[in-house]
Design an enzyme around this catalytic site. Structure first.
Site, PDB file in Angstrom:
ATOM      1  N   GLY A 336      64.786  46.278  18.427  1.00 33.55           N
ATOM      2  CA  GLY A 336      63.473  46.719  18.893  1.00 33.55           C
ATOM      3  C   GLY A 336      62.745  45.621  19.644  1.00 33.55           C
ATOM      4  N   THR A 337      62.757  45.667  20.970  1.00 34.85           N
ATOM      5  CA  THR A 337      62.110  44.652  21.797  1.00 34.85           C
ATOM      6  C   THR A 337      61.471  45.342  22.990  1.00 34.85           C
ATOM      7  OG1 THR A 337      64.132  43.386  21.322  1.00 34.85           O
ATOM      8  CG2 THR A 337      62.495  42.332  22.721  1.00 34.85           C
TER       9      THR A 337
END
Length: 516
Positions: A336-337
């Site tokens: 998750g970025t």
């Protein structure tokens, strides 16, 4: 290209609109990046959170570039594994399932609040309350759920439903919101408004630190109030490299992503060029460079952390020559970025990448946000879970990047989400734009490769001849039917003599705009 106040590229329309509002009000790129990040915590809450960490590569006009490192920091003490709240969940991506670890024992000390408040105060022009205002409004009023955010929420549903407090925020109707649903986060909005008044002491020396300390002592977390009080934003010199007459600046150690991008560019610079950007020869060359970068990462032990000495060794000319020789020997034939890029009319540039991991499942009481699960990230735990060194800045693949033209031409800001796909995504965008001469939007949208172990991942969109050549060269491979968020989300903006341009990566719902 278009003229105007600046250009923005990021992962959500609301994030973009918050940044644009700052430029329209007279703010600069750093005000815009900060406003975009706070709004991303509402619009992209799995990817961005006050409970996460990140990096800003800042180029203030007429000044030296600098990296603001506000990534996650390991706690000062470590519980025995049997005493920690640390357990696996399985995220369902449809075609594959992946194990993540969550719980209070997965959380490291967060840096988003310290870092964002620091760079906006030092480099921005706008009052802090005005920078928070778009995020506060979005949280209170709600935003329509787009397809990408709905998909991500379904993938990590076990995390969003891990605690009653998380369920109340993310799955109040018994399941994640679907595309088109309006999703509000009023408690987060109230917290952000309070934070805009009180500043980071609220977080690191006040109610948030106290709440996390109490919960961790009672529930098996490693964090203590002292971890918040001792947290510091690190300001570093960026790594620099010369590439075909341009200066490339990227994230510095102890993060490894920037070093690996510089290594890949050095590989490309020493190899013969001239092939058409869409030719099989060019794809084979890029696959070989990705393989050399993967091998260099393993040889140098970068997963265990990066020092300045490691960087000097990896970029030593003799080392580079050895890896180029390996490439020349080849016969021709989900994390998750999110990222935000902004350049303004004054020449300020901001490349900002942040992550919350996938989130640990625990909501800080009274705030509406979830803490990170960085201690549950296998990529960040080379020694194995529960073996991390105490009081240490974690390494990261995040690599916000700036490129300047020595002739005073184009200024480029870019970065990507995607865990270990960050470096391969950015390297291919840079090569397509700088070497292949493709416009920024085409460079971002063209198909990509990624090497996962010995398996070459081939994104949909290459010509049949290129796919056949890659399959011959790489017996272990997987061909994807279409573009996919697996291959990162590179958001880029550029400023040149003719004005601004931007490209948001469609793989991750990217949007871009030039603010008139």
């Amino acid at each position: 290209m278009a003229r105007g106040r600046g250009a923005i590229a990021c992962g959500h329309p609301a994030t973009r609109d918050a940044a644009a509002a700052m430029l329209e009000a007279g703010g600069n790129a750093f005000d815009a990046a900060a406003a975009a990040l706070w709004t991303a915590c509402v619009a992209e809450p799995v990817l961005a959170s006050p409970g996460g960490g990140g990096f800003l590569l800042a180029q203030p006009a007429g000044e030296r570039a600098r990296v603001y490192d506000f990534f996650a920091h390991t706690p000062g003490t470590r519980l025995d594994p049997g005493d920690a709240d640390f357990h696996p969940i399985h995220a369902d991506f449809g075609t594959t399932r992946q194990e993540f670890h969550i719980g209070l024992g997965a959380a490291a000390a967060p840096g988003v609040v310290a870092g964002t408040c620091a760079f906006q105060q030092e480099l921005g022009r706008m009052p802090r309350r005005e920078v928070f205002a778009p995020a506060v409004g979005c949280a209170r009023d709600g935003l329509p759920m787009n397809a990408l955010q709905a998909y991500i929420a379904e993938v990590v549903r076990p995390i969003l439903e891990a605690t009653p407090e998380a369920r109340a925020i993310f799955t109040p109707a018994g399941g994640p919101p679907v595309e088109g649903d309006r999703h509000a986060m009023p408690e987060l909005g109230e917290f952000l408004e309070t934070l805009s008044h009180e500043g980071p002491d609220l977080f690191y020396r006040g109610e948030v630190a106290a709440a996390v300390d109490a919960a961790c002592r009672a529930g098996g977390g490693h964090l203590r109030r002292s971890d918040f009080e001792d947290y510091r934003v690190e300001r570093r010199e960026p790594l620099t490299a010369d590439y075909r007459g341009r200066r490339v600046l990227t994230n510095a150690p102890p993060a490894s992503g920037g070093l690996l991008i510089n290594f890949g560019l050095e590989m490309l610079a020493g190899l013969p060029g001239g092939a058409d950007v869409d030719s099989p020869e060019q794809a084979l060359r890029m696959a070989a460079v990705l393989d050399a970068t993967r091998q260099a990462r393993l040889d140098a032990g970068l997963d265990a952390g990066v020092t300045d000495r490691t960087a000097r060794t990896l970029l030593d000319p003799d080392q580079l020559a050895r890896y180029r020789a390996l490439i020349a020997g080849h016969p021709p034939s989900h994390r998750g970025t999110t990222h935000i890029s902004v350049i303004d009319a004054r020449g300020n540039a901001a490349a900002l990448t942040v992550s919350n991991g996938e989130g640990c499942g625990w909501i800080v009481p009274g705030t509406g946000f979830m803490l990170n699960n960085m201690l549950g990230e296998a990529d960040l735990q080379p020694r194995g879970f529960g073996q991390w060194p105490t009081a240490t800045r974690l390494t990261s693949m995040m690599a916000p990047t700036l490129v300047t033209d020595r002739s005073g031409g184009e200024l480029l800001a870019l970065g990507s989400g995607g865990s270990n796909r960050i470096r391969s995504a950015l390297l291919q965008v840079l090569a397509a734009h700088l070497d292949g001469g493709l416009p920024l939007e085409a460079a971002v949208e063209r198909p990509r490769l990624h090497l996962e172990g010995q398996c070459l991942e081939i994104e949909g969109g290459f010509t049949a001849a290129t796919v056949e050549a890659l399959q011959r060269q790489w017996p272990e491979h997987r061909v994807w039917p279409d573009r996919n968020l697996f291959f990162g989300g590179a958001h880029a903006v550029a400023a040149g003599r003719d004005g601004f341009t931007g490209a948001g990566d469609p793989r991750r719902g990217g949007v871009a705009t030039v603010v008139p």
